[in-house]
Design an enzyme around this catalytic site. Structure first.
Site, mmCIF file in Angstrom:
data_model
loop_
_atom_site.group_PDB
_atom_site.id
_atom_site.type_symbol
_atom_site.label_atom_id
_atom_site.label_comp_id
_atom_site.label_asym_id
_atom_site.label_seq_id
_atom_site.Cartn_x
_atom_site.Cartn_y
_atom_site.Cartn_z
ATOM 1 N NE ARG A 231 -0.125 -7.124 -1.386
ATOM 2 C CZ ARG A 231 -0.964 -7.875 -2.074
ATOM 3 N NH1 ARG A 231 -0.513 -8.619 -3.066
ATOM 4 N NH2 ARG A 231 -2.236 -7.900 -1.774
ATOM 5 C CG HIS B 169 -3.177 0.387 -2.012
ATOM 6 N ND1 HIS B 169 -4.061 -0.026 -1.038
ATOM 7 C CD2 HIS B 169 -2.972 1.696 -1.777
ATOM 8 C CE1 HIS B 169 -4.362 0.998 -0.242
ATOM 9 N NE2 HIS B 169 -3.703 2.058 -0.678
ATOM 10 C CG ASP C 297 -1.723 -1.260 1.367
ATOM 11 O OD1 ASP C 297 -2.018 -1.886 0.338
ATOM 12 O OD2 ASP C 297 -2.034 -1.637 2.502
ATOM 13 C CD GLU D 42 -8.583 -4.003 -1.455
ATOM 14 O OE1 GLU D 42 -9.213 -4.194 -0.404
ATOM 15 O OE2 GLU D 42 -7.674 -4.757 -1.857
#
Length: 352
Positions: free
Chosen positions: A317, A289, A42, A226
């Site tokens: 990630r 994201h 993120d 999202e």
């Protein structure tokens, strides 16, 4: 979204800067970098006064890293600006912090909750800096009201990935949420918007502006939208968001565009959907994201995003970045994710 699980830095040698790792056969070309940049999820990057600030969460804390080089952002180090309390609504699951400079003050918006799974208690909160330093210190200004109008006033509903932007003089919040509270985290996720009275107060009931109804948004296990992020270009306003399952390889980006400069952002019909606008490849998985910034000299637009470590299900990630452009019709063109280890020119103005 989900927990920011750090991976071993030794696995990322191919993504180190050109000043630290030389490929076989001689030194790397000057003024280049390779993806991935480092571990993290993120990624939120903001450029301010000649520096980049990179906000990340791990170990139930929020960290802000400062660098003058966009390609040096790294979640493995930085300044810890806030730690979750031992008790209360925001004691764990600290996700997706965003650092914003609003009216001369710094704020961090984040998601937090109780332990899971299931992850059904997540809410949105906000921190406010006590000085003019983006690296803190910060104080917790509490939970943001992200629900519907009820007989007793507005309530709170599961909410993550909250972001803010000022449009036409009005500050708005946009986030990912559920229609109502649920007992499972396999609940479809929608995008909601609300007006803000000030940077720490939601000032209206929420309005759903998008739901995962398109075929390219529909997952095999969960339908979701999202990670919404505003992208402004000229008189155009976009919201670029993530869709499909965050833990699977087909995670991708979609787009909402405000139909016109004078359209009301609080009306669902004001938003035009397009997608997917950025997807993975056979070697880069789970593109999602993103945040957006510019090169050091301001002449180039850059996207910073995360991908999965590999093609298997999970939330580990890696952070990546690359330049993007604009089509003749004013739409962003993100292209294709750059392969691991590919030498790429530095952002303009970064190289001495």
């Amino acid at each position: 979204m989900r927990l920011s699980l750090l991976v071993a830095l030794t696995a990322l040698a191919g993504g180190c800067s050109s000043s630290t790792i030389a490929p076989p056969g001689g030194p790397p070309p000057a003024c280049t970098f390779t993806n991935p940049l480092g571990p993290g999820a993120d990624p939120w990057v903001i450029r301010h006064d000649g520096a980049y600030y990179f906000a990340q969460s791990h170990d139930d804390a929020i960290w802000v890293h400062r660098t003058e080089r966009l390609t040096d952002i790294d979640a493995s180090y930085g300044t810890e600006v806030w730690t979750a309390p031992d008790t209360g609504w925001n004691r764990t699951n600290i996700w997706a912090p965003e650092l914003h400079y609003i009216d001369g003050h710094w704020y961090i918006y984040y998601a937090a909750g109780r332990a899971g799974p299931p992850f059904i208690w997540q809410r949105a909160g906000v921190l406010a800096a006590t000085t003019d330093d983006p690296q803190g210190p910060y104080v917790d200004r509490g939970m943001l009201v992200t629900g519907d109008d009820t007989a007793g006033g507005r309530d709170t509903v599961w909410a993550i990935d909250l972001t803010v932007e000022r449009l036409g003089g009005q500050l708005y919040a946009v986030w990912s949420g559920w229609d109502r509270n649920a007992t499972t985290d396999r609940t479809p996720q929608n995008l909601y918007i609300a007006r803000m009275t000030d940077p720490v107060t939601i000032g209206s009931a929420r309005v759903r502006i998008s739901a995962p109804t398109e075929s390219w948004e529909r997952g095999t296990e969960l339908d979701l939208e999202e990670g919404p992020e505003f992208l402004l270009h000229g008189d155009r306003t976009f919201i670029v968001y993530s869709t499909r399952e965050s833990w699977l390889r087909d995670y991708r980006l979609g787009e909402l565009r405000l139909a016109s400069a004078d359209a009301d952002p609080m009306r669902p019909e004001s938003w035009v959907k397009r997608g997917p606008v950025f997807t993975g490849t056979t070697g880069v998985y789970g593109v999602g994201h993103a945040s957006f910034t510019t090169s050091p000299d301001g002449t180039e637009d850059w996207i910073v995003y995360h991908t999965k470590v590999d093609s298997t299900p999970g939330w580990e990630r890696l952070v990546r970045t690359q330049r993007f452009g604009w089509a003749d019709d004013g739409e962003p063109e993100f292209g294709t994710p750059l392969p691991d280890g590919e030498r790429t020119p530095d952002p303009s103005g970064q190289c001495p």
